[in-house]
Design a protein around this motif. Structure first.
Motif, PDB file in Angstrom:
ATOM      1  N   THR A  73       0.853  -1.188   0.000  1.00  0.00           N
ATOM      2  CA  THR A  73       0.000   0.000   0.000  1.00  0.00           C
ATOM      3  C   THR A  73       0.888   1.236   0.000  1.00  0.00           C
ATOM      4  N   PHE A  74       0.628   2.143  -0.907  1.00  0.00           N
ATOM      5  CA  PHE A  74       1.335   3.421  -0.926  1.00  0.00           C
ATOM      6  C   PHE A  74       0.437   4.476  -0.302  1.00  0.00           C
ATOM      7  N   GLY A  75       0.995   5.301   0.550  1.00  0.00           N
ATOM      8  CA  GLY A  75       0.239   6.383   1.167  1.00  0.00           C
ATOM      9  C   GLY A  75      -0.617   5.887   2.322  1.00  0.00           C
ATOM     10  N   ALA A  99      -4.743   6.421   0.385  1.00  0.00           N
ATOM     11  CA  ALA A  99      -3.922   5.202   0.298  1.00  0.00           C
ATOM     12  C   ALA A  99      -4.282   4.410  -0.953  1.00  0.00           C
ATOM     13  N   PHE A 100      -3.249   3.827  -1.551  1.00  0.00           N
ATOM     14  CA  PHE A 100      -3.475   3.059  -2.776  1.00  0.00           C
ATOM     15  C   PHE A 100      -2.804   1.693  -2.666  1.00  0.00           C
ATOM     16  N   GLN A 101      -3.610   0.648  -2.899  1.00  0.00           N
ATOM     17  CA  GLN A 101      -3.061  -0.702  -2.817  1.00  0.00           C
ATOM     18  C   GLN A 101      -2.541  -1.134  -4.192  1.00  0.00           C
ATOM     19  N   ALA A 102      -1.214  -1.083  -4.341  1.00  0.00           N
ATOM     20  CA  ALA A 102      -0.602  -1.422  -5.637  1.00  0.00           C
ATOM     21  C   ALA A 102      -0.509  -2.935  -5.820  1.00  0.00           C
ATOM     22  N   LEU A 103      -0.273  -3.663  -4.732  1.00  0.00           N
ATOM     23  CA  LEU A 103      -0.267  -5.135  -4.770  1.00  0.00           C
ATOM     24  C   LEU A 103      -1.316  -5.625  -3.788  1.00  0.00           C
ATOM     25  N   GLY A 154       2.064  -7.297 -18.338  1.00  0.00           N
ATOM     26  CA  GLY A 154       0.825  -6.768 -17.769  1.00  0.00           C
ATOM     27  C   GLY A 154       0.694  -5.289 -18.043  1.00  0.00           C
ATOM     28  N   PRO A 155      -0.538  -4.760 -17.917  1.00  0.00           N
ATOM     29  CA  PRO A 155      -0.778  -3.356 -18.222  1.00  0.00           C
ATOM     30  C   PRO A 155      -0.005  -2.408 -17.322  1.00  0.00           C
ATOM     31  N   SER A 156       0.148  -1.182 -17.780  1.00  0.00           N
ATOM     32  CA  SER A 156       0.772  -0.138 -16.982  1.00  0.00           C
ATOM     33  C   SER A 156       0.001   0.026 -15.677  1.00  0.00           C
ATOM     34  N   GLY A 157       0.725   0.088 -14.561  1.00  0.00           N
ATOM     35  CA  GLY A 157       0.089   0.275 -13.266  1.00  0.00           C
ATOM     36  C   GLY A 157      -0.370  -1.014 -12.616  1.00  0.00           C
ATOM     37  N   SER A 158      -0.078  -2.172 -13.219  1.00  0.00           N
ATOM     38  CA  SER A 158      -0.572  -3.440 -12.679  1.00  0.00           C
ATOM     39  C   SER A 158       0.287  -3.976 -11.535  1.00  0.00           C
ATOM     40  N   GLY A 159       1.435  -3.312 -11.262  1.00  0.00           N
ATOM     41  CA  GLY A 159       2.235  -3.711 -10.100  1.00  0.00           C
ATOM     42  C   GLY A 159       3.537  -4.423 -10.427  1.00  0.00           C
ATOM     43  N   LYS A 160       3.945  -4.400 -11.664  1.00  0.00           N
ATOM     44  CA  LYS A 160       5.166  -5.109 -12.074  1.00  0.00           C
ATOM     45  C   LYS A 160       6.413  -4.534 -11.392  1.00  0.00           C
ATOM     46  N   SER A 161       6.589  -3.208 -11.511  1.00  0.00           N
ATOM     47  CA  SER A 161       7.786  -2.594 -10.920  1.00  0.00           C
ATOM     48  C   SER A 161       7.751  -2.664  -9.398  1.00  0.00           C
ATOM     49  N   THR A 162       6.564  -2.510  -8.830  1.00  0.00           N
ATOM     50  CA  THR A 162       6.424  -2.609  -7.373  1.00  0.00           C
ATOM     51  C   THR A 162       6.907  -3.980  -6.905  1.00  0.00           C
ATOM     52  N   THR A 163       6.520  -5.017  -7.639  1.00  0.00           N
ATOM     53  CA  THR A 163       6.948  -6.378  -7.299  1.00  0.00           C
ATOM     54  C   THR A 163       8.457  -6.531  -7.481  1.00  0.00           C
ATOM     55  N   ASP A 178      14.103  -4.428 -15.176  1.00  0.00           N
ATOM     56  CA  ASP A 178      12.806  -3.783 -15.382  1.00  0.00           C
ATOM     57  C   ASP A 178      12.831  -3.059 -16.729  1.00  0.00           C
ATOM     58  N   GLU A 179      12.167  -3.619 -17.699  1.00  0.00           N
ATOM     59  CA  GLU A 179      12.134  -3.092 -19.067  1.00  0.00           C
ATOM     60  C   GLU A 179      13.533  -2.803 -19.601  1.00  0.00           C
ATOM     61  N   PRO A 180      14.367  -3.840 -19.684  1.00  0.00           N
ATOM     62  CA  PRO A 180      15.765  -3.627 -20.082  1.00  0.00           C
ATOM     63  C   PRO A 180      15.921  -3.183 -21.528  1.00  0.00           C
ATOM     64  N   THR A 193       8.703  -6.779 -19.270  1.00  0.00           N
ATOM     65  CA  THR A 193       8.651  -6.255 -20.631  1.00  0.00           C
ATOM     66  C   THR A 193       7.210  -6.060 -21.083  1.00  0.00           C
ATOM     67  N   HIS A 194       6.999  -5.050 -21.925  1.00  0.00           N
ATOM     68  CA  HIS A 194       5.689  -4.839 -22.535  1.00  0.00           C
ATOM     69  C   HIS A 194       5.621  -5.514 -23.897  1.00  0.00           C
ATOM     70  N   GLU A 195       6.766  -5.985 -24.378  1.00  0.00           N
ATOM     71  CA  GLU A 195       6.833  -6.444 -25.761  1.00  0.00           C
ATOM     72  C   GLU A 195       6.782  -7.969 -25.881  1.00  0.00           C
TER      73      GLU A 195
HETATM   74  N1  LIG Z   1       5.987   5.334  -4.653  1.00  0.00           N
HETATM   75  C1  LIG Z   1       4.700   5.271  -5.003  1.00  0.00           C
HETATM   76  N2  LIG Z   1       3.767   6.043  -4.407  1.00  0.00           N
HETATM   77  C2  LIG Z   1       2.468   5.979  -4.746  1.00  0.00           C
HETATM   78  N3  LIG Z   1       1.963   5.158  -5.678  1.00  0.00           N
HETATM   79  C3  LIG Z   1       2.844   4.365  -6.324  1.00  0.00           C
HETATM   80  C4  LIG Z   1       4.234   4.369  -6.036  1.00  0.00           C
HETATM   81  N4  LIG Z   1       4.853   3.465  -6.830  1.00  0.00           N
HETATM   82  C5  LIG Z   1       3.877   2.932  -7.588  1.00  0.00           C
HETATM   83  N5  LIG Z   1       2.664   3.452  -7.275  1.00  0.00           N
HETATM   84  C6  LIG Z   1       1.378   3.087  -7.877  1.00  0.00           C
HETATM   85  O1  LIG Z   1       1.246   1.683  -7.828  1.00  0.00           O
HETATM   86  C7  LIG Z   1       0.679   1.174  -9.026  1.00  0.00           C
HETATM   87  C8  LIG Z   1       1.604   0.119  -9.616  1.00  0.00           C
HETATM   88  O2  LIG Z   1       2.780   0.753 -10.068  1.00  0.00           O
HETATM   89  P1  LIG Z   1       3.946  -0.035 -10.779  1.00  0.00           P
HETATM   90  O3  LIG Z   1       5.055   0.941 -10.975  1.00  0.00           O
HETATM   91  O4  LIG Z   1       4.251  -1.264 -10.023  1.00  0.00           O
HETATM   92  O5  LIG Z   1       3.267  -0.405 -12.174  1.00  0.00           O
HETATM   93  P2  LIG Z   1       3.873  -1.162 -13.425  1.00  0.00           P
HETATM   94  O6  LIG Z   1       3.109  -2.397 -13.627  1.00  0.00           O
HETATM   95  O7  LIG Z   1       5.353  -1.274 -13.270  1.00  0.00           O
HETATM   96  O8  LIG Z   1       3.513  -0.135 -14.603  1.00  0.00           O
HETATM   97  P3  LIG Z   1       4.378   0.325 -15.880  1.00  0.00           P
HETATM   98  O9  LIG Z   1       4.153  -0.737 -16.912  1.00  0.00           O
HETATM   99  O10 LIG Z   1       3.722   1.619 -16.271  1.00  0.00           O
HETATM  100  O11 LIG Z   1       5.805   0.492 -15.491  1.00  0.00           O
HETATM  101  C9  LIG Z   1       0.465   2.378  -9.917  1.00  0.00           C
HETATM  102  O12 LIG Z   1      -0.896   2.757  -9.867  1.00  0.00           O
HETATM  103  C10 LIG Z   1       1.352   3.447  -9.341  1.00  0.00           C
HETATM  104  O13 LIG Z   1       0.803   4.720  -9.540  1.00  0.00           O
END
Ligand SMILES: Nc1ncnc2c1ncn2[C@@H]1O[C@H](COP(=O)(O)OP(=O)(O)OP(=O)(O)O)[C@@H](O)[C@H]1O
Ligand SMILES: [Mg+2]
Length: 240
Positions: free
Chosen positions: A17-19, A24-28, A45-54, A173-175, A206-208
């Motif tokens: 959870t961020f914030g 507050a936003f639950q990213a995972l 997975g789509p943008s914002g789906s949580g890949k980078s967070t993971t 991450d997206e090399p 990767t998105h590709e």
């Molecule tokens: N530090 C942060 N603070 C607040 N929200 C965040 C933070 N990092 C990520 N998020 C939110 O968490 C969600 C997942 O983000 P994440 O970066 O994991 O997505 P992603 O799958 O890697 O997307 P992309 O393909 O665009 O890179 C997004 O909605 C993003 O806005």
């Protein structure tokens, strides 16, 4: 400390959870995942789906809000910050989009950096960094600065820097996010070679579909969860 029978990596009900409060936003939202040693994984997975967070959690750059993260059977979520940093330095290598190379610094010195942080003596650093540059096909470019290298070559330097410590896992991450398709394929071939011949477990976002086609396992994220996992993917086969 390690349990050799355990999967290399396990995530159990990971929530991030961020914030706080109403914003507050639950990213995972409860990610479960097992990663076997030696696998080559594409995370899609789509943008914002949580890949980078993971990836950031797996890379010990961030911590989950709740859930369990086991690395070689060790509960990473229970480690102190400095223990996590040690784990990161010993076992993990990173390649992130945008390369993050030092600008006015030679390829060799860029690759040496993780060894400098570790306190290796100079001669040892030089030798290991040259060997890593050789692995990525840039031995003859060691004294060039990033500005004097192409995007693909810069990405190779970033990969050399990630593998110079002999990590068990390479997290990318997206090399190929900044590269044209020809350079991207070269980077994928390099990652495939490191996976096959150096035994490094590769996990790449990767998105590709053309890049994911190089992987053996494909993990699809959606809305903060693992939606689907394709195992036994034939490297080179089309990804839908
Ligand atoms: N530090 C942060 N603070 C607040 N929200 C965040 C933070 N990092 C990520 N998020 C939110 O968490 C969600 C997942 O983000 P994440 O970066 O994991 O997505 P992603 O799958 O890697 O997307 P992309 O393909 O665009 O890179 C997004 O909605 C993003 O806005
Ligand atoms: Mg991302």
């Amino acid at each position: 400390m390690a349990d050799s029978d355990a999967p290399l990596i396990q995530l159990r009900r990971i929530i991030k959870t961020f914030g706080e409060g109403p914003t507050a936003f639950q990213a995972l939202k409860g990610v479960d995942l097992e990663i076997a040693a030696g696998d080559f994984i594409a995370v899609m997975g789509p943008s914002g789906s949580g890949k980078s967070t993971t990836m950031n959690i797996l890379g010990c750059l961030d911590v989950p809000t709740s859930g369990e993260f086991l690395f070689k059977g060790v509960h990473v979520e229970k480690l102190e910050r400095d223990q996590r940093a040690l784990l990161r330095r010993k076992y993990l290598g990173f390649v992130f989009q945008g390369f993050n190379l030092l600008a006015r610094t030679s390829a060799l010195e860029n690759v040496e950096l993780p060894l400098l942080y570790r306190g290796d003596p100079k001669a040892q650093r030089r030798e290991a960094a040259m060997a890593a540059l050789d692995k990525v096909g840039l031995k003859n470019w060691w004294d060039h600065t990033p500005a004097e290298l192409s995007g693909g070559q810069q990405q190779r330097v970033a990969i050399a820097r990630a593998i110079v410590t002999n990590p068990d896992v390479l997290l990318a991450d997206e090399p190929t996010g900044n590269l044209d398709s020809e350079r991207s394929v070269e980077i994928m071939e390099l990652l495939t070679d490191l996976n096959k011949n150096s035994g490094i477990t590769v996990l790449m976002v990767t998105h590709e579909p053309d890049m994911a086609a190089f992987a053996r396992t494909i993990i699809h994220f959606k809305d903060g969860l693992v939606e689907r996992i394709e195992t036994g993917h034939h490297q080179g086969e089309r990804v839908e």
